[in-house]
Design an enzyme around this catalytic site. Structure first.
Site, short mmCIF file in Angstrom:
data_model
loop_
_atom_site.label_atom_id
_atom_site.label_comp_id
_atom_site.label_asym_id
_atom_site.label_seq_id
_atom_site.Cartn_x
_atom_site.Cartn_y
_atom_site.Cartn_z
N ASP A 1 1.59 6.14 5.83
CA ASP A 1 1.03 5.35 5.24
C ASP A 1 1.26 4.40 3.89
OD1 ASP A 1 -1.76 4.05 5.69
OD2 ASP A 1 -3.04 5.36 4.64
N LYS B 1 -9.88 12.89 8.52
CA LYS B 1 -9.49 12.22 9.96
C LYS B 1 -9.51 13.80 10.74
CE LYS B 1 -6.43 8.86 8.30
NZ LYS B 1 -7.04 7.57 8.96
N ARG C 1 -7.82 -0.36 0.91
CA ARG C 1 -8.43 -1.51 0.24
C ARG C 1 -8.64 -1.40 -1.23
NH1 ARG C 1 -12.70 -1.49 4.88
NH2 ARG C 1 -10.82 -0.60 6.16
N GLU D 1 -9.48 3.65 2.17
CA GLU D 1 -8.95 4.08 0.88
C GLU D 1 -7.89 2.94 0.51
OE1 GLU D 1 -7.61 5.48 3.32
OE2 GLU D 1 -5.52 5.05 3.08
N ASP E 1 -12.05 7.40 4.02
CA ASP E 1 -10.83 7.09 4.78
C ASP E 1 -10.54 5.53 4.39
OD1 ASP E 1 -8.65 7.62 6.36
OD2 ASP E 1 -9.75 7.80 8.18
N ASP F 1 -2.46 10.21 3.93
CA ASP F 1 -3.84 9.94 4.34
C ASP F 1 -4.78 10.90 5.20
OD1 ASP F 1 -6.25 8.54 4.23
OD2 ASP F 1 -5.53 6.80 5.57
N LYS G 1 0.81 -1.17 0.02
CA LYS G 1 -0.03 0.07 -0.21
C LYS G 1 0.84 1.22 0.26
CE LYS G 1 -3.22 2.70 2.88
NZ LYS G 1 -4.17 2.70 4.12
N1 BES Z 1 -4.12 4.35 7.04
C1 BES Z 1 -5.44 4.03 7.89
C2 BES Z 1 -5.04 3.17 9.01
C3 BES Z 1 -4.00 3.64 9.89
C4 BES Z 1 -4.43 3.89 11.20
C5 BES Z 1 -2.73 3.30 9.75
C6 BES Z 1 -3.64 4.02 12.20
C7 BES Z 1 -1.63 3.54 10.57
C8 BES Z 1 -2.33 3.97 12.19
C9 BES Z 1 -6.58 3.67 6.86
O1 BES Z 1 -6.37 4.20 5.63
C10 BES Z 1 -7.79 4.08 7.60
O2 BES Z 1 -8.16 5.27 7.71
N2 BES Z 1 -8.47 3.06 8.18
C11 BES Z 1 -9.81 3.36 8.71
C12 BES Z 1 -10.72 2.50 8.02
C13 BES Z 1 -12.29 3.01 8.44
C14 BES Z 1 -12.40 4.33 8.16
C15 BES Z 1 -13.30 2.10 7.91
C16 BES Z 1 -9.59 2.77 10.22
O3 BES Z 1 -9.16 1.87 10.27
O4 BES Z 1 -10.00 3.69 11.17
ZN ZN Z 2 -4.75 4.65 4.91
MN MN Z 3 -7.46 6.11 5.36
#
Ligand code: BES
Ligand code: ZN
Ligand code: MN
Length: 503
Positions: free
Chosen positions: A294, A283, A357, A355, A353, A276, A271
């Protein structure tokens, strides 16, 4: 970093610090006794028993990671001796040596030493000479890593410039030394990419660094631009990048170590979100800066490719890296959008957010289309995995038992920890959509699992593993063995896996 092997006697090595190891073992009655390595014994002898004295006083026990610094006042060539603990003798493995070397080197770097000698050799039935050399070098280079590119510092010129490694036989061990160096340098290359700020490391710059590395290490490199992505129908990547002014890139690196034949070899997918923000589902501001990391999955894959190219195992490996930014803007994709991924499946967006996947869905589809197997993806995918496993273990999702075992074994050898997570079909309930083939997010509960279930939709029957490194790729505080920031997690496990599969 300059690393030289030397066969000099311990007391003759001219350096700022000589690192030696001490362990302990139980002697009954709940008591324990310090155990000296052969270099530690020599140092103790020429310094009139000072080490034994400190240990007898209970001031130094030899616990794993414990440190003691003794100034030698000119009695041996080294200005000081740094003693590092290895812990219980029975438990010492190569990764113990690597860890101890990491801690000692981190300390030496921290106090501004320049020339450091490594003499942590240890003999037991679990460790041979070759492994001990590799582990010491690997640890020393990982522990002394710093990222100071953007700092004018009063400590300029300070910091480790050379390691000397104490060996008994030169030629035989030179190769182990270089192997340790290759693995650590590849890991530190990945760490640099993650630590770079997002204004510098854009998708374009990531592709540039990937192609520069490919050139240096003789890997094939192909970069797909937006037009090509449109032709291929990469609807996930194209949607996520829409809000950004930076052009998206799809990086492909190929390593050929085996005959093409029927086996196309494995795919490493990373990825590569260079920043992000969350997009329209933005966020909170708190710690958003950490989202420069990210792209740690992409970085790990690039690091692994560098080491694989240097070590040349007899196997074919293809790296696939979708990279872009996730930004909010008038052109950004929306919650409610329905996208079509490269393999034709449609997906209903509920949160911009989620993104990672989406860009991975295209990359996984591409890997399947190319006939690559197994597919291993690495991604900072979910906050949920940080809640579940913290910063210690990486979540491992896998649709094949043998591959699960192979990754756990490779991780063990590399000193990286993975924890198997479920992919049971019941979880798919959460990603059912009323208007598309699947829904992009399954909500808060089991969010790491439902994210993995989405990825699973795009690999078909191909053997596949997904490593969620959201918690393990970045640490927000210093540790005794590493500075704050990127860890380079995944690199050494992937290399180990490639080498094991080649054998
Ligand atoms: N890049 C983030 C996940 C992340 C969180 C990486 C903390 C490193 C530290 C990912 O893109 C994300 O935002 N995931 C969300 C998904 C949700 C909105 C369905 C999550 O896991 O909160
Ligand atoms: Zn992310
Ligand atoms: Mn995200």
């Amino acid at each position: 970093m300059n690393i030289q092997a030397t066969t000099q006697a311990v007391q003759d090595i001219d350096c700022d610090a000589l690192i030696v190891a001490v362990a302990h073992h139980a002697i009954g009655g709940g008591k324990q006794e310090a155990l000296f390595s052969s270099p530690a014994t020599t140092v103790d002898r020429v310094l009139d028993g000072v080490l034994r004295n400190v240990c007898a006083d209970g001031e130094f026990k030899g616990d794993l990671g414990e440190l003691l610094t003794i100034h030698t006042m000119g009695r041996i060539a080294a200005k000081r001796v740094i003693v590092v603990g290895l812990g219980t003798q029975e438990k010492i493995r190569t990764h113990t040596l690597c860890f101890a070397s990491q801690i000692a080197a981190h300390h030496a770097q921290d106090i501004g030493l320049h020339q450091v000698a490594l003499a942590l050799e240890w003999d037991n039935k679990h460790i041979n000479n070759v492994q001990a050399v590799q582990a010491q070098v690997e640890g020393a280079l990982l522990g002394s890593y710093t990222f100071r590119r953007y700092q004018h510092s009063d400590r300029k010129g300070r910091g480790i410039g050379q390691f000397l490694l104490l060996v008994d036989k030169m030629d035989e061990l030179e190769q182990a030394l270089r192997r340790g160096q290759t693995l650590a340098e590849a890991t530190n290359f990945a760490r640099d990419l993650v630590n770079e700020p997002p204004n510098v490391l854009t998708p374009y710059e990531l592709a540039h660094r990937a192609s520069a590395m490919a050139k240096q290490f003789a890997l094939e490199c192909e970069i797909l631009d937006r037009k090509k992505m449109e032709e291929l129908g990469m609807g996930g990547l194209l949607a996520v990048t829409r809000g950004s002014a930076e052009p998206p890139q799809f990086i492909i690196l190929r390593y050929r170590g085996a005959d093409q034949g029927s086996d196309k070899g494995m795919a490493l997918v990373g990825k590569g979100i260079t920043f992000d923000t969350g997009g329209i589902s933005i966020k909170p501001a708190d710690a958003m800066d950490e989202m420069k990391g990210d792209m740690a999955g992409a970085a790990a894959v690039l690091g692994a490719m560098q080491a694989i190219a240097a070590l040349r195992p007899a196997i074919n490996v293809t790296a696939l890296i979708p990279t872009c930014e996730n930004m909010p803007s008038g052109t950004a994709y929306h919650p409610g959008d329905i996208l079509r991924i490269m393999n034709g499946k449609t997906i209903e967006i509920v949160n911009t957010d989620a993104e990672g996947r989406l860009i991975l869905a295209d990359a996984l589809s591409y890997a399947v289309q190319q006939g690559l197997s197994p597919i291993i993806d690495l991604a900072t995918l979910t906050g949920g995995v940080v809640v579940a496993l913290g910063h210690i273990m990486t979540g491992l999702f896998c649709n094949n038992e043998q591959l699960t075992k192979d990754i756990l074994t490779a991780g063990e050898a590399a000193g990286e920890k993975f924890w198997p997570m479920p992919l049971d079909e019941e979880y798919a309930e959460q990603i059912k959509s009323d208007i598309a083939d699947i829904k992009q997010s399954g909500g808060r509960v089991a969010s790491s699992v439902t994210a993995a279930k989405i990825l699973e939709q795009f690999v078909g029957n191909t053997q596949w593993a997904h490593l969620d490194i959201a918690g393990t790729s970045y640490v927000d505080s210093v540790r005794p063995y590493q500075e704050k920031g990127a860890t380079g997690v995944g690199v050494r496990t992937l290399v180990e896996l490639a080498v094991q599969r080649a054998n």
